[in-house]
Design an enzyme around this catalytic site. Structure first.
Site, PDB file in Angstrom:
ATOM      1  NE  ARG A 265      30.489  50.325  63.135  1.00 18.80           N
ATOM      2  CZ  ARG A 265      30.990  51.490  63.571  1.00 18.80           C
ATOM      3  NH1 ARG A 265      30.185  52.485  63.858  1.00 18.80           N
ATOM      4  NH2 ARG A 265      32.297  51.650  63.717  1.00 18.80           N
TER       5      ARG A 265
ATOM      6  CE  LYS B  53      27.179  56.952  62.453  1.00 16.23           C
ATOM      7  NZ  LYS B  53      26.947  56.148  61.256  1.00 16.23           N
TER       8      LYS B  53
HETATM    9  N1  PMM Z   1      29.504  54.504  61.059  1.00 15.94           N
HETATM   10  C1  PMM Z   1      30.762  54.788  61.432  1.00 15.94           C
HETATM   11  C2  PMM Z   1      31.810  53.874  61.189  1.00 15.94           C
HETATM   12  N2  PMM Z   1      31.570  52.693  60.599  1.00 15.94           N
HETATM   13  N3  PMM Z   1      30.064  51.169  59.634  1.00 15.94           N
HETATM   14  C3  PMM Z   1      28.824  50.859  59.237  1.00 15.94           C
HETATM   15  N4  PMM Z   1      28.593  49.672  58.633  1.00 15.94           N
HETATM   16  N5  PMM Z   1      27.765  51.711  59.424  1.00 15.94           N
HETATM   17  C4  PMM Z   1      27.937  52.926  60.013  1.00 15.94           C
HETATM   18  O1  PMM Z   1      26.946  53.676  60.133  1.00 15.94           O
HETATM   19  C5  PMM Z   1      29.243  53.301  60.441  1.00 15.94           C
HETATM   20  C6  PMM Z   1      30.299  52.380  60.220  1.00 15.94           C
HETATM   21  C7  PMM Z   1      31.051  56.086  62.108  1.00 15.94           C
HETATM   22  O2  PMM Z   1      30.864  55.977  63.489  1.00 15.94           O
HETATM   23  P1  PMM Z   1      32.056  55.694  64.578  1.00 15.94           P
HETATM   24  O3  PMM Z   1      33.071  56.809  64.407  1.00 15.94           O
HETATM   25  O4  PMM Z   1      31.396  55.712  65.893  1.00 15.94           O
HETATM   26  O5  PMM Z   1      32.690  54.373  64.328  1.00 15.94           O
END
Ligand code: PMM
Length: 294
Positions: free
Chosen positions: A255, A216
């Site tokens: 994650r 991020k």
């Molecule tokens: N961040 C993203 C998408 N889904 N879900 C949870 N539970 N927590 C997060 O911090 C989160 C998420 C955004 O990141 P990505 O685009 O790499 O999926």
């Protein structure tokens, strides 16, 4: 039938975005077989669960419609489930969550904590799946304007506590709920670090914690060279360092975009937190170090 894994250590949720526009892996896994292959690879390198998403939540992203989102994720979840890989569905929509669980997903990962779709919590209550309620204040197009807090830790805790109460009121079983502070969602880098510094406050809500920090923007800012943020693909090592700290702090899950380095970090944190057995041969090693042999 796949179940939510209970690995007895911090769980690794591997990210699989079946989207044209996610910030790190957008466009890479739009074809079903490429997406399934990547999910299998994540699982093989140590992901306990593969989190399949069909809608980008990057700041400023335009929303996919429900039909497009469902068509992206369901065949991928079916393919991974057939191969015995546990999956979660990253969606804010009840109808996508229901279709994904029917296809085999064992967890609904709702970045809106039930706020984006009024039908989500009631739908989850009827599903045989766990539920991640993430802290969220609004869709991506408004996120930056909503990043305003007098006390970010107190406000995120209070707002997450409200989402927990709403889920319970809708009939979701408490034991199935996991909370996530939503790093980067209506939060600046300073807000993210403040929340990470106070995991104890988040943990006092009484539910396991999931943290999504991987690649991020706040890592880009932390590791910036001159005026340029560190590029997305060069933030992995910092994420692994954070995973070690999170595992040592006892979070339920992380994650992440890769799995093996995060599993290694979790193994180190677990071992570091466990007092080594007091065996006589350990003392030999100490003497060698004292002699300069180490
Ligand atoms: N961040 C993203 C998408 N889904 N879900 C949870 N539970 N927590 C997060 O911090 C989160 C998420 C955004 O990141 P990505 O685009 O790499 O999926």
């Amino acid at each position: 039938m796949t179940r939510l894994p209970q690995p007895g250590r911090t769980l690794v949720m591997g990210i699989l975005n079946v989207t044209p526009d996610s910030f790190s892996d957008g466009g890479e896994f739009l074809a079903v077989d490429a997406a399934v292959r990547h999910g299998l690879a994540l699982h093989a390198e140590g992901a306990d669960l593969v989190d399949v998403g069909g809608e980008s939540t990057r700041p400023g992203a335009v929303r996919a419609d429900a039909q497009t989102e469902r068509a992206r994720v369901v065949p991928v979840i079916e393919g991974l489930t057939r191969a015995g890989v546990p999956t979660s569905i990253d969606t804010m929509r009840a109808e996508v969550a229901v279709a994904a669980v029917a296809a085999g997903a064992v967890l609904v990962n709702d970045v809106s904590g039930g706020l984006a779709d009024p039908d989500m919590l009631a739908a989850v209550a009827d599903l045989d799946a766990s539920y991640v309620a993430m802290h969220w204040r609004g869709h991506s197009d408004r996120m930056a304007d909503l990043a305003s807090y007098a006390d970010v830790v107190a406000e995120v805790c209070a707002e997450l506590s409200d989402r927990l109460d709403a889920a319970l009121a809708a009939g979701v079983d408490r034991e199935r709920i996991i909370l996530d502070p939503g790093l980067g969602f209506a939060k600046t880098a300073a807000h993210n670090w403040a929340l990470l510094h106070r995991l104890d406050a988040l943990a006092s809500l009484g539910r396991p914690l999931l943290i999504g920090a991987s690649r991020k923007r706040f890592f880009g800012e932390l590791l910036a060279d001159a005026d340029a943020p560190r590029p997305v693909r060069e933030r992995e090592d910092a994420g692994v360092a954070l995973t070690a700290l999170l595992a040592a702090a006892g979070v339920w899950g992380v994650r992440t975009h890769t799995a093996r380095p995060h599993r290694d970090a979790i193994a180190v944190a677990s071992r570091w937190g466990t007092p080594p057995p007091a065996r006589p041969q350990d003392r030999v090693g100490e003497e060698e170090v004292a002699d300069g042999a180490g």
